[in-house]
Design a protein around this motif. Structure first.
Motif, PDB file in Angstrom:
ATOM      1  N   ASP A 294       0.850  -1.183   0.000  1.00 42.32           N
ATOM      2  CA  ASP A 294       0.000   0.000   0.000  1.00 42.32           C
ATOM      3  C   ASP A 294       0.894   1.244   0.000  1.00 42.32           C
ATOM      4  O   ASP A 294       1.397   1.658   1.048  1.00 42.32           O
ATOM      5  CB  ASP A 294      -0.911  -0.009   1.231  1.00 42.32           C
TER       6      ASP A 294
ATOM      7  N   ILE B 284       1.680   5.162  -0.325  1.00 42.66           N
ATOM      8  CA  ILE B 284       1.025   6.442  -0.068  1.00 42.66           C
ATOM      9  C   ILE B 284       1.572   7.495  -1.011  1.00 42.66           C
ATOM     10  O   ILE B 284       0.826   8.284  -1.594  1.00 42.66           O
ATOM     11  CB  ILE B 284       1.240   6.851   1.407  1.00 42.66           C
TER      12      ILE B 284
ATOM     13  N   TYR C 165       5.132   4.401   2.239  1.00 45.58           N
ATOM     14  CA  TYR C 165       4.252   3.235   2.124  1.00 45.58           C
ATOM     15  C   TYR C 165       3.875   2.743   3.517  1.00 45.58           C
ATOM     16  O   TYR C 165       4.550   3.038   4.519  1.00 45.58           O
ATOM     17  CB  TYR C 165       4.938   2.114   1.342  1.00 45.58           C
ATOM     18  N   ASP C 166       2.789   1.992   3.577  1.00 46.11           N
ATOM     19  CA  ASP C 166       2.347   1.419   4.847  1.00 46.11           C
ATOM     20  C   ASP C 166       3.390   0.414   5.319  1.00 46.11           C
ATOM     21  O   ASP C 166       3.824  -0.450   4.554  1.00 46.11           O
ATOM     22  CB  ASP C 166       0.982   0.747   4.649  1.00 46.11           C
TER      23      ASP C 166
END
Length: 625
Positions: free
Chosen positions: A292, A294, A300-301
């Motif tokens: 995921d 961002i 990112y997660d």
């Protein structure tokens, strides 16, 4: 006005504790007659509630007995309930105590804390090899090294100690980032070399911290799930290890780190060290949709915002197929190589559906395999990310790491928790967990994530009160060490005798000390062991292994007060009384048998047991007839 209810007493609730789906449940409450109360049982499960009217079935001089019988839901769920008591003056609510421990009720004017009934799938069964076994946890790099090869030669990012007994610590830059990972060279061959040692300790289950290729010393940053980390040996070393374990009656559980991978991995490939096209390198990567992003690619997660551990989308079809459901998935291929189960790292971070699929697929490969979860609280009612988890409804976990056991009994042994409160905590688990799972919990007193048991028991400073350099240097004084060893003996005795599978964290049995990570991950002190402590461990876990009552016997509390915690284990005609006195003084206990024998201390006991300070007793009782 009196409203009397206790969820753990048969005069108030039948059957005790968790139930199978569709089970008939009887609830009774006692109220004062003069108050002319009408009572309703209110149950709620999966956002649906039901009101069950209770009828008066018995009248005594001062009390009425109200009763209702109802059927548990046909679908597994965690069901909650309270009782309404209504008369012309209004409504009172009978619910759980504020500590949520079950047992004695509490009366509320509004918003009652509910009682719990775990409604689980019919016929759940945990394999006997697991629930009757003795587990040993190994942090591979720190247990034992065998073979002449330097397996980390030419591998960047690692620094190897030349002395096995050197103290370990992280090598960080001024900002706290790891510069180099310190390693000792413990490997799979090293474990194989020590199988005889483990057998003498009566170990039948080995739980290994992660062994897959990774670019740290802890290996929780998986780089390639398909390979053994080259620092731990060759693939044939692992196969030989499994073969040797099987020949010696030992089953192996691997650590499955499936909620995240390493940023330096063939899947993410942030450093470009792998030949694969990683998700960090291109949106065309076959792994891109596992993550995921961002702000692609740098934001990112990640696991607890640690960018070296990007989180994965567990339910993404290709990730799910690769790890779990595919014909040659990671879960399946390692089972086929001979392991017997998985310990799921950070189970709270994994979706219920994902865990359920792992459970189903492992059983399809080997119906005798198990799935163990890392859960730090009561697993039957754990809420994570706003969701009530389904761990113990029958389709997910076979066992959990029993951190409530660890926290409760360490406080008891230190004198920081009274035995009456200890009993309430244990009875709460006994009530909430399906019986099969209560008898299958992994009862630990330390792990790679916690301060070493001996350090805690020696009354070392609380870890938040000590600086890192002090933690690195810290050793118990002679007096502290003597006290800690005495306490560790009674704590390990509780492990050996309480329902569940005891787990020894490598080195605890020989007196390894250390604060939390990384200092709880010291090397096993070969040649410098505390042999008195080791002999004790061999003795008590030998008894655990030999006595059926300790492996599978029914559990019943005995006397639990004034620093004494005792309980009975019964299997067939064998009745064992287990007694721990954690106090600083001698305690006397009445023994309801004229033919009692103290197995640990090898002497007969009359009707009175005198338990000395910080001592334990295993007493075989013969019923008077």
């Amino acid at each position: 006005m009196e409203l009397i209810y206790n969820s753990q007493m048969p005069e108030h609730k039948i059957p005790f504790g968790a139930v199978e789906t569709g089970t008939s449940i009887e609830i009774k409450i006692k109220t004062t007659k003069e108050d002319q109360l009408h009572c309703n049982l209110v149950t709620y499960c999966n956002e649906k509630s039901h009101v069950h009217s209770m009828e008066i079935v018995s009248e005594m001089d001062y009390y009425n007995i109200h009763k209702v019988v109802f059927e548990a839901p046909e679908e597994p769920c965690v069901m909650f309930y309270h009782i309404e008591a209504v008369n012309g003056w209004g409504t009172l609510y009978v619910g759980n105590n504020p500590e949520k421990l079950g047992g004695e009720s509490y009366v509320y004017r509004e918003n009652p804390v509910p009682f719990q009934i775990t409604v689980h799938r019919k016929g759940i069964q945990v394999p006997e090899w697991y629930k009757e076994g003795i587990m040993y946890q190994i942090f591979v790099d720190r247990f034992n090294s065998a073979g002449e090869d330097n397996l980390y030669k030419d591998r960047k990012g690692f620094v190897k100690y030349t002395n096995w007994h050197d103290k370990n610590r992280y090598i960080k830059d001024p900002k706290g980032h790891i510069l180099y990972w310190d390693i000792y060279g413990g490997n799979i061959k090293g474990i194989t070399e020590k199988i005889d040692y483990l057998k003498r300790l009566n170990v039948s289950v080995l739980y290994l911290n992660p062994i897959f290729e990774a670019n740290s010393n802890h290996k929780y940053d998986t780089a390639d799930y398909e390979k053994l980390d080259p620092g731990f040996g060759k693939e044939e070393d692992f196969d030989d290890f499994i073969k040797t374990c099987k020949a010696n009656g030992i089953n192996v559980i691997l650590d499955g780190v499936f909620s995240h991978v390493g940023s330096d991995s063939k899947y993410f490939n942030r450093k470009g060290a792998y030949s694969t096209l990683g998700a960090f390198q291109s949106k065309e990567s076959p792994y891109y949709e596992w993550f995921d992003f961002i702000n692609y690619p740098v934001d990112y997660d990640s696991w607890w915002k640690n960018l070296s551990l990007p989180n994965v989308k567990e339910m993404h079809p290709t990730y799910l197929a690769y790890i779990v459901t595919g014909q040659d998935s990671i879960v399946k291929r390692w089972l086929r190589r001979g392991i017997k189960g998985w310990r799921l790292d950070v189970a709270d971070e994994l979706p219920d559906e994902f865990i359920e699929l792992i459970h189903r697929e492992t059983k399809n490969v080997d119906e005798e395999s198990i799935v163990l979860g890392e859960v730090w609280e009561d697993a039957s009612n754990k809420v994570s990310y706003g969701n009530l988890r389904k761990y113990f409804l029958g389709n997910e976990l076979d066992s959990v790491m029993n951190y409530p056991f660890k926290e409760t009994f360490i406080k008891f042994v230190l004198g920081n928790m009274d035995a009456t409160v200890v009993l309430k905590n244990m009875m709460s688990l006994y009530e909430n967990y399906p019986r099969e799972y209560f008898y299958s919990c992994m009862n630990l007193i330390g792990s790679h994530d916690t301060v070493r048991a001996l350090t805690i028991l020696g009354e070392a400073p609380a870890e938040y009160k000590i600086e890192d350099f002090e933690a690195f240097e810290y050793e118990l004084t002679v007096e502290q060490h003597q006290l800690a060893v005495r306490r560790l003996k009674i704590l390990s005795f509780l492990q050996a005798t309480f329902p569940g599978i005891p787990c020894i964290y490598y080195g605890d049995e020989v007196g390894v000390q250390g604060f939390r990570d990384p200092y709880c991950r010291k090397t096993y002190p070969w040649g410098k062991e505390n042999m008195v402590l080791l002999d004790w461990y061999r003795k008590i876990f030998g008894l655990r292994n030999d006595l059926e009552a300790l492996k599978k016997g029914d559990w019943k509390p005995y006397i639990c007060k004034d620093g004494v915690f005792s309980f009975i284990r019964v299997h067939g005609n064998d009745k064992l009384l287990c007694v721990v006195n954690a106090s600083q003084g001698t305690k006397e206990l009445q023994i309801s048998s004229k033919n009692a024998y103290d197995i640990l201390n090898d002497k007969p006991i009359d009707n009175l047991l005198k338990a000395e300070a910080i001592s334990c007793h295993l007493i075989r009782m013969v019923d008077n007839r």
